[in-house]
Design an enzyme around this catalytic site. Sequence first.
Site, mmCIF file in Angstrom:
data_model
loop_
_atom_site.group_PDB
_atom_site.id
_atom_site.type_symbol
_atom_site.label_atom_id
_atom_site.label_comp_id
_atom_site.label_asym_id
_atom_site.label_seq_id
_atom_site.Cartn_x
_atom_site.Cartn_y
_atom_site.Cartn_z
ATOM 1 N N GLY A 1 -82.672 -12.246 -14.581
ATOM 2 C CA GLY A 1 -83.001 -10.854 -14.875
ATOM 3 C C GLY A 1 -83.922 -10.708 -16.067
ATOM 4 O O GLY A 1 -83.784 -9.780 -16.869
ATOM 5 N N SER B 1 -70.084 -7.304 -21.614
ATOM 6 C CA SER B 1 -70.340 -5.963 -22.148
ATOM 7 C C SER B 1 -69.086 -5.454 -22.835
ATOM 8 O O SER B 1 -67.967 -5.767 -22.389
ATOM 9 C CB SER B 1 -70.694 -5.012 -21.000
ATOM 10 O OG SER B 1 -70.750 -3.685 -21.470
ATOM 11 N N ALA C 1 -66.158 -7.147 -13.363
ATOM 12 C CA ALA C 1 -67.053 -8.315 -13.433
ATOM 13 C C ALA C 1 -67.285 -8.722 -14.881
ATOM 14 O O ALA C 1 -67.284 -9.911 -15.215
ATOM 15 C CB ALA C 1 -68.387 -7.990 -12.755
ATOM 16 N N LYS C 2 -67.477 -7.734 -15.761
ATOM 17 C CA LYS C 2 -67.759 -8.047 -17.171
ATOM 18 C C LYS C 2 -66.549 -8.689 -17.840
ATOM 19 O O LYS C 2 -66.696 -9.561 -18.701
ATOM 20 C CB LYS C 2 -68.201 -6.782 -17.916
ATOM 21 C CG LYS C 2 -69.578 -6.290 -17.493
ATOM 22 C CD LYS C 2 -70.640 -7.335 -17.791
ATOM 23 C CE LYS C 2 -72.011 -6.978 -17.308
ATOM 24 N NZ LYS C 2 -72.981 -8.064 -17.473
ATOM 25 N N TYR D 1 -68.102 -3.003 -12.030
ATOM 26 C CA TYR D 1 -68.907 -3.573 -13.123
ATOM 27 C C TYR D 1 -67.983 -4.020 -14.244
ATOM 28 O O TYR D 1 -68.127 -5.141 -14.775
ATOM 29 C CB TYR D 1 -69.878 -2.498 -13.602
ATOM 30 C CG TYR D 1 -70.728 -2.861 -14.809
ATOM 31 C CD1 TYR D 1 -71.867 -3.657 -14.672
ATOM 32 C CD2 TYR D 1 -70.416 -2.372 -16.077
ATOM 33 C CE1 TYR D 1 -72.662 -3.963 -15.781
ATOM 34 C CE2 TYR D 1 -71.206 -2.669 -17.181
ATOM 35 C CZ TYR D 1 -72.328 -3.472 -17.035
ATOM 36 O OH TYR D 1 -73.110 -3.762 -18.125
#
Length: 253
Positions: free
Chosen positions: A17, A147, A163-164, A160
Site C-alpha cells: 500500500g 491502529s 483485523a487491527k 477492521y
Amino acid sequence: MASRYSDLAGQGVFITGGGSGIGAALVAGFAAEDARVAFVDIAEAESRALVSDLDGKVDHLPHFIRADLRDIAALRSAITEAAAVLGGIRVLVNNAARDDRHDLDTVEPDYWDDNQTVNLRPHFFAAQAVAPFMRQAGGGAIVNFSSIAYLLNMGEFPGYAAAKAGIVGLTKSLAGRLGPEKIRVNAILPGMVLTERQKRLWIDEAAIAGGIERQCLKRSLTADDMVGPCLFLASEASAAITAQTLIVDGGML
Ligand SMILES: NC(=O)c1ccc[n+]([C@@H]2O[C@H](COP(=O)([O-])OP(=O)(O)OC[C@H]3O[C@@H](n4cnc5c(N)ncnc54)[C@H](O)[C@@H]3O)[C@@H](O)[C@H]2O)c1
C-alpha cells in the site's frame, strides 16, 4: 531529509500500500535513507506519480509493482520480483488496509471475508514470503501497521477493528517464531492521521478538533509522523526490540 538510520542504506525494503497516504510517506522516507524500496498497490496512477516525483531526488528510485493483496499468488510473485530487483529483502512493512465503515445489522459473510482478506490475511502471507529472503540476509525486520482504533470501542467498523487487533496477535506470534532467526516483528498503532483519504471520507473539521482535544500534542498528525517510528523499528537502532507495539497517536490514549 538528512539520513537518520544509516544501516538502512542499500537494504531491500518491501512496503504494501505504498502508493498513497502513510505508505507513500514510508516509501519516500525509506528511499531518503538510501534504502532500495519496492512497493505494491492497486492505485496505479498515484503509485506511478509517487515514483516520478522521487525521480532525481533519491539514489535508488523505488520500484512499483501493481498487485492486489487479496490475491495471495500476486503478492507472492510481487515479493519474488522485489527480491530480484532489490537484491534481497531485509525489511517488510505491512501497511495497506481498507477502513471502510460497515454496519453490524447488514454485514454479510462475503463482505466480512473480503474485509479480512485486505486487512489481515496479507500480513501473514507477506511475512511467510519474505522470511526466506530475510534468512538469506542473516536477519530482518517486519513492521505491521495496526491502529489505536481497535482500543477505542468504535462501533462503525467491527471487521477492521478485529483485523487491527488480530495484527497485534500475529505480530507477537511471528516474533516468537522468527526471533531465533534474527527477524524482529513489531507493530505500529497510529492515531488520527490526516491522509487525503481520511479527509475525503471520514474526518471533517469537527472530528479534527475533537481528536486534537483528546491528544496531549495539540496538532494534527500527518503521514510523515509515521515515518520516523517505522524507520526506527526497521533499523538496527531497535536491534533488541521485538514483539512490541508502538503507539504513535500524539498522546490520544
Ligand atoms: N490514517 C489514519 O488515521 C490511520 C489511523 C490508524 C491506523 N492507520 C493504518 O495505517 C496504515 C495506512 O493507512 P492510510 O491512512 O495511509 O491508508 P490509505 O487508505 O490512505 O492508504 C492505503 C493504501 O493501501 C492501498 N490498498 C488498499 N487496498 C489494497 C489492496 N487490496 N491491494 C493493494 N493495495 C491496497 C490503497 O490503494 C492505498 O494506497 C493502514 O494500515 C491503516 O489501517 C491509519
